[in-house]
Design an enzyme around this catalytic site. Structure first.
Site: not given
Length: 534
Positions: A225, A227, A232, A247, A272, A397
């Site tokens: 998916e 980023k 976050r 986060r 997000e 990532k």
């Protein structure tokens, strides 16, 4: 107070993460309650005093010395606490040094009128290091390179437990954390984590090594998916308590009442935080208009409506889903989001692929629209549990390659903490044509990291040797077509900006290289950046 001052002084001059952890762990082991708890709260940013303002500190010192001399000293040093600590006139026969807990107790109940006499009395009793620590405590700007995450790790090391165990109970605790230390030292049971609206420790991804990892991984084992280019967050609505966390567990609910209002569910969503206009993403610059604010007015709420693009589901009703595989959590998330009657929550779509080559093509050339605002791709193994921290293998990532430009150093300013004696904050510019057709520099960004300590010394010397004007703490550096220092600047993204004269704003700029070899006239033009905007 002396032990706390020694700790801050040591942290400010220690670069190693592990060395910082040892310093704090040993401090927590050696100091008594409640001093160690208040120190921990100060390090994590959970200690503030509403009545203690920098203005009170300035009034105190200007009552003891010539205000003009103090102003010159402050301009040279660049840090209020450090300046006052150095210039404060000593008072022979002053009272005993205060304990940290004594300072905290007094400031928590003091009125604004009582703060200045307290500050003066304490400064009289402390040495220079103690004065610096006291003033950093008052202003909340410790700047010693020790994050909330490291503080929790130090607690875990003290008690021989996992950091995630600390994070699970952290939001059910309050300073000075005497119940936490009692557990870590084996004097009581672990504090209860059953706290409505609490933060759950987040799962993070490892950067992928394309040359090594893809050869070992099976593409069919992973979901992909985008980023997204926001921050976050964890949106928790539990037993009547609604919270929005970053986060790292910082509560930012007060800055996003529109998101809080839309959390009409029972659960915890990992996603997000973005600015969404009718489902379409706005730039990170729009989100910045909402970040780091204590309150937001109706105008901001209307101009920059926030929402959450959901990645994962940690709590569904009363069911904790973290021990389920990602494939199952994803199905539950899709159902969960479909039930919400709010445009402020949507689902981060999965990107279909069969081979790493197909995914590489997608990353290099994303389709138009929302993906253009992404930072790259996330890879999540279908069978991965939601594990706190950054486990190796389940999540990766794959960020897009940074943009690079060559810019010319224009201005410099002193840093803070251990950098307060160095010019370490650099404003850089690129060339454009003025009304007469002459090439002039226009500022396009500011960076203060990306270079080594040795390069910092070289840059600092260059600034000192080539300063042409002074504007308070800022130094204008000699820069023209025939003379100037070129910096290769890396950045993650670019957007149009009406707040900057250049019309552009950079995302996460950093110094990639110092181009001592490159003539200033060969740096990039503003037109190069404008072409990047598309």
């Amino acid at each position: 107070m002396r032990a706390f001052a020694r700790l801050l002084d040591s942290l400010s001059f220690t670069a190693s993460r592990n060395a910082k952890l040892r310093l704090v762990r040993d401090f927590l082991a050696e100091q008594p309650d409640p001093d160690r708890g208040w120190a921990l709260a100060a390090l994590t940013g959970d200690l503030s005093f509403s009545a203690a303002k920098p203005a009170a500190i300035r009034k105190a010192v200007e009552a003891r010395m010539d205000p003009v001399l103090f102003g010159w000293s402050y301009d040279y040093v660049g840090d209020l606490a450090e300046t006052v600590a150095l210039v404060w006139p000593a008072q022979p026969g002053a009272n005993r040094e205060p304990e940290l807990s004594e300072v905290v107790d007094a400031l928590r109940t003091a009125s604004r009128a009582e703060v200045q006499p307290l500050i003066e009395r304490w400064l009289d009793a402390l040495d220079a290091d103690g004065r610096w620590a006291l003033l950093k405590l008052l202003t909340g700007g410790l700047r010693v390179g020790f994050s909330s995450r490291l503080a929790k790790q130090a607690c875990a090391d003290l008690g021989g437990v996992e950091t995630r165990e600390i994070e699970e109970v952290w939001h059910a605790l309050a300073a000075p954390y005497e119940d936490l230390f009692a557990w870590l030292e084996g004097r009581s049971e672990r504090p209860s984590a059953d706290h409505p609206g609490r933060f759950r420790p987040v799962m993070l991804a490892q950067p992928i090594d394309e040359a090594v990892d893809f050869a070992k991984l099976n593409a069919g084992d992973y979901a992909a998916e985008w980023k997204w280019d926001g921050i976050r967050v964890q949106a928790v609505s539990e037993r009547g308590v609604r919270r929005l966390y970053t986060r790292t567990g910082d509560d930012i609910s007060h800055a996003f009442p529109d998101v809080i209002e839309a959390m009409a569910y029972e659960g915890a969503v990992d996603g997000e935080l973005l600015v969404l206009h009718d489902g379409a993403l706005a730039s990170f610059g729009d989100l910045q208009q909402r970040l780091n604010r204590k309150t937001v007015d109706a105008k901001l709420l209307k101009a920059y409506p926030a929402g959450v693009r959901a990645y994962d589901l940690l709590l569904d009703g009363e069911a904790d889903l973290r021990d389920l595989p990602f494939a199952e959590r994803r199905k539950r998330l899709e159902t969960f989001i479909s039930r919400l009657d709010s445009a402020r929550f949507d689902l981060s779509p999965l990107q279909p692929f069969e081979t790493w080559g197909q995914l590489s093509d997608l990353r290099a050339d994303p389709p138009p629209g929302d993906p253009a605002l992404s930072e790259g791709l996330m890879l999540k193994r279908w069978d991965s549990l939601y594990e706190a921290g950054r486990p190796k293998g389940p999540w990766f990532k794959w960020k897009r390659d940074p943009h690079l430009i060559d810019a010319v150093l224009m201005y410099a300013q002193r840093g803070h903490g251990k950098r307060s004696s160095f010019y370490s904050d650099y404003t850089f510019g690129v060339w454009r044509e003025d009304a007469n057709g002459d090439r002039i520099l226009t500022p396009v960004g500011k960076a203060y990291f990306g270079f080594t300590d040795e390069e910092l010394k070289q840059l600092d010397k260059y600034v000192r040797d080539n300063t042409v004007e002074r504007f308070g703490p800022v130094r204008s550096v000699r820069a023209g077509l025939d003379f100037g220092l070129v910096l290769e600047v890396a950045f993650e993204g670019l957007q149009r900006s009406t707040r900057h004269k250049s019309g552009v704003a950079m995302r996460f700029p950093r110094i990639s290289r110092i181009r001592w070899d490159k003539p200033a006239r060969e740096a990039d033009d503003l037109a190069t950046l404008e072409r990047m905007l598309g």
